[in-house]
Design an enzyme around this catalytic site. Structure first.
Site, PDB file in Angstrom:
ATOM      1  N   ASP A 130      21.983  -2.925 -43.820  1.00  0.00           N
ATOM      2  CA  ASP A 130      22.343  -1.755 -43.039  1.00  0.00           C
ATOM      3  C   ASP A 130      23.451  -0.925 -43.686  1.00  0.00           C
ATOM      4  O   ASP A 130      24.241  -0.295 -43.003  1.00  0.00           O
ATOM      5  CB  ASP A 130      22.783  -2.193 -41.634  1.00  0.00           C
ATOM      6  CG  ASP A 130      22.858  -1.033 -40.656  1.00  0.00           C
ATOM      7  OD1 ASP A 130      22.133  -0.050 -40.852  1.00  0.00           O
ATOM      8  OD2 ASP A 130      23.660  -1.102 -39.713  1.00  0.00           O
ATOM      9  N   CYS A 242      17.523   0.043 -23.928  1.00  0.00           N
ATOM     10  CA  CYS A 242      16.115  -0.060 -24.314  1.00  0.00           C
ATOM     11  C   CYS A 242      15.724  -1.479 -24.714  1.00  0.00           C
ATOM     12  O   CYS A 242      14.544  -1.834 -24.669  1.00  0.00           O
ATOM     13  CB  CYS A 242      15.790   0.927 -25.442  1.00  0.00           C
ATOM     14  SG  CYS A 242      16.615   0.594 -27.007  1.00  0.00           S
TER      15      CYS A 242
END
Length: 311
Positions: A130, A242
């Site tokens: 990342d 989510c």
């Protein structure tokens, strides 16, 4: 050494270093992803995340990152915590409960390459977590570790989506895993329906510049949009909505990695305790935490925004 033995050694090392899942895909240009990424950027859905415009060719072609690349190894590290924050506390995304995963996983990737050279021989490669132009979720899908859900998260059929994704790109040919024949989101729209800022669009398109995580982490403006105050639902750093509503996360199990043990203050601090925190205390308590990415000023901005008085 034959391909089967090499591949077995790689997966054995991955497990020994604490990665719950390891998949391998053949290194190749990601032409379809390149077109999708370009369209997404052209629509400005990345907001102020201008770094996403950089190194476009590197993002979509692993051989540009590692000359002679033959294989992309994808590793998943579970971060789902057994602990939860106390009720009514400013919400922190679960990935940030413990120490900064970048540092922890980066060290393990270095050790991974070291062990490869010891056990198999010379290998040229690089590890990424990342922090470089790698489309990790695409490679995870290509190596059979899951599918990209409608919320843009990689979902593993047996473990859900609470995991960090790391990549190793190396110049060895290996035995490659097969991608899943389909995704398993089906007609489910729970993540789309639950997103308070309507950041999740159909066809797995995420408006990054409307996501609560974008506002609370990436956006460096002094003020947050006042018309979104009620939508933040007390999120001070990141957002897990989510993921919380995703049916596949019923298969999530708590990690057993001491490096990701939650920082006590994250679980316990009230809004008042957060707001009373001095910058020196913040730097001391969260010196190893992902929260340092937003810095003291960013966290205080977020806390004031979601507090009763707002800003």
């Amino acid at each position: 050494m034959d391909l089967e033995t090499r591949t077995h050694i790689i997966k054995t090392i991955a497990a020994a270093l604490g990665f719950e899942h390891c998949g391998i895909a053949k290194a190749a240009p990601l032409d379809q992803d390149a077109r999708r990424l370009e369209a997404w950027l052209n629509k400005g859905m990345h907001g102020n995340m201008h770094y996403m415009e950089n190194y476009f060719e590197l993002r979509t072609d692993p051989t540009k990152l590692v000359p002679g690349a033959r294989s992309v190894i994808t590793l998943l590290k579970n971060y789902y915590p057994s602990e939860t924050q106390k009720p009514d506390r400013p919400k922190i995304s679960k990935y940030a409960y413990g120490n900064d995963y970048h540092e922890i996983i980066r060290a393990r990737l270095h050790e991974f390459i070291h062990q490869l050279r010891e056990k198999i021989g010379d290998v040229q490669g690089r590890g990424f977590v990342d922090s470089a132009p790698v489309l990790e979720r695409t490679w995870a899908g290509r190596s059979g570790l899951g599918w990209v859900g409608k919320n843009g998260m990689l979902i593993n059929k047996g473990a859900g989506s609470y995991h960090f994704i790391a990549s190793l790109i190396i110049d060895w040919e290996l035995i490659y895993d097969q991608p899943l024949a389909k995704d398993f989101c089906g007609s489910c729209t729970r993540c789309i329906d639950a997103c308070p800022t309507d950041a999740i669009l159909p066809d797995k398109v995420i408006q990054g510049n409307k996501c609560i995580s974008y506002f609370t982490i990436e956006l460096k403006d002094l003020l947050l949009p006042g018309d979104l105050k009620s939508d933040f639902q007390n999120w001070a750093f990141g957002c897990d909505i989510c993921q919380e509503v995703c049916p596949w996360n019923r298969f999530s199990t708590p990690h057993k990695d001491a490096a990701f043990t939650p920082i006590a203050e994250i679980l316990d601090f009230t809004t008042e305790q957060w707001l009373d925190l001095t910058e020196d205390a913040f730097k001391k308590i969260f010196r190893l935490s992902p929260l340092k990415r937003s810095k003291y000023q960013g966290i205080m901005r977020n806390l004031k925004f979601i507090s009763q008085d707002g800003i």
